[in-house]
Write a protein that holds these residues in place. Structure first.
Motif, PDB file in Angstrom:
ATOM      1  N   LYS A 345     -14.326  -9.359   8.809  1.00 41.31           N
ATOM      2  CA  LYS A 345     -13.586  -8.598   7.799  1.00 41.31           C
ATOM      3  C   LYS A 345     -13.290  -9.486   6.603  1.00 41.31           C
ATOM      4  O   LYS A 345     -12.912 -10.649   6.743  1.00 41.31           O
ATOM      5  CB  LYS A 345     -12.282  -8.073   8.379  1.00 41.31           C
ATOM      6  CG  LYS A 345     -11.500  -7.153   7.435  1.00 41.31           C
ATOM      7  CD  LYS A 345     -10.149  -6.749   8.025  1.00 41.31           C
ATOM      8  CE  LYS A 345     -10.342  -5.861   9.227  1.00 41.31           C
ATOM      9  NZ  LYS A 345      -9.030  -5.342   9.707  1.00 41.31           N
ATOM     10  N   THR A 347     -11.401 -11.186   3.797  1.00 34.76           N
ATOM     11  CA  THR A 347      -9.995 -11.582   3.671  1.00 34.76           C
ATOM     12  C   THR A 347      -9.392 -11.176   2.345  1.00 34.76           C
ATOM     13  O   THR A 347      -8.171 -11.136   2.190  1.00 34.76           O
ATOM     14  CB  THR A 347      -9.865 -13.107   3.824  1.00 34.76           C
ATOM     15  OG1 THR A 347     -10.691 -13.758   2.843  1.00 34.76           O
ATOM     16  CG2 THR A 347     -10.275 -13.543   5.221  1.00 34.76           C
ATOM     17  N   SER A 348     -10.231 -10.851   1.365  1.00 37.79           N
ATOM     18  CA  SER A 348      -9.733 -10.483   0.043  1.00 37.79           C
ATOM     19  C   SER A 348      -9.310  -9.013  -0.009  1.00 37.79           C
ATOM     20  O   SER A 348      -8.238  -8.680  -0.488  1.00 37.79           O
ATOM     21  CB  SER A 348     -10.794 -10.748  -1.023  1.00 37.79           C
ATOM     22  OG  SER A 348     -10.319 -10.339  -2.296  1.00 37.79           O
ATOM     23  N   CYS A 349     -10.170  -8.122   0.483  1.00 31.09           N
ATOM     24  CA  CYS A 349      -9.861  -6.679   0.414  1.00 31.09           C
ATOM     25  C   CYS A 349      -9.363  -6.125   1.733  1.00 31.09           C
ATOM     26  O   CYS A 349      -9.103  -4.924   1.843  1.00 31.09           O
ATOM     27  CB  CYS A 349     -11.086  -5.897  -0.053  1.00 31.09           C
ATOM     28  SG  CYS A 349     -12.450  -5.923   1.157  1.00 31.09           S
ATOM     29  N   ASP A 350      -9.279  -6.999   2.750  1.00 29.34           N
ATOM     30  CA  ASP A 350      -8.787  -6.594   4.064  1.00 29.34           C
ATOM     31  C   ASP A 350      -9.608  -5.450   4.656  1.00 29.34           C
ATOM     32  O   ASP A 350      -9.073  -4.547   5.303  1.00 29.34           O
ATOM     33  CB  ASP A 350      -7.316  -6.198   3.973  1.00 29.34           C
ATOM     34  CG  ASP A 350      -6.657  -6.174   5.346  1.00 29.34           C
ATOM     35  OD1 ASP A 350      -7.099  -6.934   6.230  1.00 29.34           O
ATOM     36  OD2 ASP A 350      -5.716  -5.380   5.533  1.00 29.34           O
ATOM     37  N   THR A 352     -11.279  -3.059   3.112  1.00 24.07           N
ATOM     38  CA  THR A 352     -11.367  -1.786   2.389  1.00 24.07           C
ATOM     39  C   THR A 352     -12.635  -1.688   1.550  1.00 24.07           C
ATOM     40  O   THR A 352     -13.133  -0.600   1.277  1.00 24.07           O
ATOM     41  CB  THR A 352     -10.154  -1.598   1.463  1.00 24.07           C
ATOM     42  OG1 THR A 352     -10.152  -2.638   0.460  1.00 24.07           O
ATOM     43  CG2 THR A 352      -8.856  -1.660   2.263  1.00 24.07           C
TER      44      THR A 352
END
Length: 610
Positions: A345, A347-350, A352
């Motif tokens: 996943k 780490t910046s947009c979690d 999305t």
């Protein structure tokens, strides 16, 4: 008088019912699943449990929420349990406070018929007003404990029995209680589930005490203990031996010889069940509507949490975050570990897949070049607010059901009675009378319990030496406070209401500050003798100058209570005389005082008292 054999017959039936109940695999200690010891036993327990939902803090109504609403998920049911709020407790509190108005000292009084020196500081009055366990006075116990329990558990009982008995043994092995020893009777409450057998001649009560029995080859205090009350004795029955064998021993706890059972039902609204009088609480009539209040309130809270808040919708660009040469794709970033390709996943947009357009202060960030004339009509940010009509409907139902519940038990909130402009004065007066009639029935029973308990305590403690008492029960109920009366009097004077109306308000105000008995009789006599009651000192002085008020009337107005007290000192039986005679003697006393002083001295008396 019951023999041991007759008592064992009653006990045997109870034990058999318990065994049959256990064999059928029911769950004990839960409303609706007790042995049916007598007709209506489980029904009475169930009513008790239903009222506890609205009267006992921290009591969760499992029965209300076990049957889920349509389309309700397990998660939603758990959420309701975790966030449950008891918003109906104030209705029960108002009910208790309203019926408690009957205990205002202006409504009742008591006179003790005893020689205070007879028992050298251990008299009846001092005992019932100071030696009752935990509460001090028996009145306080009835007013603060039994009256509240009665509202929830009318089939429960009040028991008067000695706290402990100093039994001594004679040389021949028999036991006796010293005649010169005063016992200490105390009140006890047992809930309806403890009443395992009852008849007009006896009560069999399972106490909370446990006896020592053998269970799985070990001595454990888990045996059943009962008390059997009849017209002459209190018996104690304890389980002995092996737990499984149900063997019991019976012993005489106390021989009271009252000729009546020292046990009394708390009472409520009577009903006939199986040919016998049973009791139900007046508050049960409000329970169904209050249940709906709790259900709708819980669903409202859940609906608010799920959909009552606006949803934020805003434009976003794809996430361009990279790690180790891999770019975010759909919220995930690829990587190679031990020669095996995988992904994780972002780490910046979690996860999305979109850039965040909000900075830490909640401001929207965007690049102006991204928007030209062709797409300038697109909104950067908008909110979608849910329809709140369902929430408003639930709130409306909650309020209506609570008002219905209050009307069922004749409770009217101050705001409703004052602020409801649609109600006429006649309607408000009729509602007030209905409330008083409703409360009077409850108060009559509470004071009957009070008087009954006092009598049993006195007879148990003093026997034939008990001189009794005179209890003046409430016969008028006034739910207006003293402050309300003062405001009424002030407004009535400002409005210049007729003297007769003002006198009526004054009489009710004065009566609200004095009880019945001797104090009430004195006040009643003075009010009916003083024709100047509603006049101020200035008005009286002006009338006296004009010869409209006699000096003795002035004296009676200012010193009426003192004059009556003098008459009582002169004649112990003054208040037992005919009322007309009392009034004439009071007037004669006022004339006697007035004739012995000058007009100037009368002025000083009037001005000093005013």
């Amino acid at each position: 008088m019951f023999t041991k054999e007759e008592i064992f017959e009653v006990l045997e039936y109870v034990i058999d019912v318990s065994k049959d109940h256990d064999k059928n695999g029911y769950i004990q200690k839960k409303a609706g699943y007790y042995p049916e010891y007598w007709e209506g036993y489980n029904e009475a327990i169930e009513c008790n449990e239903k009222i506890r939902v609205h009267s006992e803090k921290g009591y969760f109504p499992e029965c209300l929420f076990t049957s889920r609403s349509p389309n309700q998920t397990d998660e939603e049911l758990e959420w309701i349990k975790d966030n449950y709020k008891q918003i109906t407790l104030d209705v029960f509190s108002d009910y208790i406070n309203t019926r408690g108005r009957a205990w205002h000292r202006s409504n009742w009084s008591i006179q003790y018929n005893e020689d205070e020196d007879q028992f050298q500081g251990q008299g009846f009055k001092s005992y019932v007003e100071g030696d009752i366990k935990t509460f001090g006075s028996f009145e306080k116990y009835i007013r603060e404990v039994i009256s509240v329990l009665k509202a929830r558990d009318p089939e429960g009982v009040l028991v008067i029995k000695p706290k402990e008995v100093n039994v001594q043994q004679r040389e021949d092995g028999t036991f006796f209680i010293p005649d010169n020893q005063l016992i200490n009777p105390q009140p006890y409450y047992y809930s309806v589930d403890k009443i395992v057998s009852q008849h007009e001649d006896y009560f069999l009560i399972e106490t909370g005490e446990k006896s020592l029995v053998t269970y799985q080859n070990q001595q454990k205090r888990i045996g059943r203990v009962f008390e059997f009350y009849d017209n002459n004795n209190i018996w104690k029955i304890s389980q002995v031996g092996k737990k499984i064998e149900d063997n019991y021993q019976i012993e005489l706890y106390y021989k009271h010889d009252l000729g009546k059972i020292p046990v009394q039902k708390l009472m409520g609204i009577p009903k006939i069940l199986d040919g016998e009088v049973r009791w139900e609480s007046p508050f049960i009539h409000a329970v169904d509507n209050l249940d709906l209040v709790l259900l709708d309130s819980s669903h409202l809270q859940m609906a608010k949490a799920k959909s009552a808040y606006p949803i934020r919708i805003m434009a976003a660009n794809e996430c361009e975050h990279t790690e180790n040469g891999y770019r975010c794709s759909g919220g995930y970033i690829g990587y190679v570990e031990d020669g095996v390709e995988s992904r994780k996943k972002c780490t910046s947009c979690d996860g999305t897949g979109y850039k965040h357009r909000l900075n830490p202060l909640g401001e929207i960030l965007f690049n102006p070049k991204e928007f030209d004339e062709a797409n300038s009509s697109k909104k950067l940010l908008e909110y979608v607010a849910p329809d709140v009509s369902t929430l408003e409907f639930l709130q409306d139902q909650i309020e209506k059901n609570e008002q219905r519940a209050r009307r069922n038990i004749h409770l009217t909130t101050t705001g409703e009675s004052v602020g409801n402009k649609d109600k006429t004065a006649t309607q408000i007066a009729m509602e007030s009378k209905a409330t008083i009639s409703f409360i009077k029935n409850i108060a009559d029973q509470e004071f009957s319990l009070f008087g009954w308990g006092l009598e049993i305590i006195g007879l148990l403690r003093y026997g034939n030496l008990f001189n009794g008492f005179t209890l003046y029960k409430p016969n008028n109920f006034d739910f207006v406070t003293e402050e309300d009366y003062i405001n009424q009097i002030s407004k009535a004077k400002e409005a210049g209401v007729p003297p007769m109306s003002l006198r009526f308000i004054l009489q009710k105000y004065i009566k609200s500050n004095f009880g019945q008995g001797e104090a009430g009789a004195v006040v009643d006599l003075v009010m009916h003798s003083d024709r100047l009651l509603e006049l101020s000192s200035q008005e009286i002085a002006l009338k006296r100058v004009n010869g409209l008020v006699a000096p003795w009337e002035d004296v009676l107005h200012c010193s009426g209570v003192s004059l009556v007290n003098e008459l009582i000192i002169e004649d112990d039986n003054f208040l037992q005389r005919p009322f007309v005679e009392q009034k004439q003697l009071l007037e004669d006393k006022a004339k006697e005082v007035a004739s012995s002083i000058s007009n100037n001295e009368i002025d000083e008396i009037v001005n000093a008292d005013s």
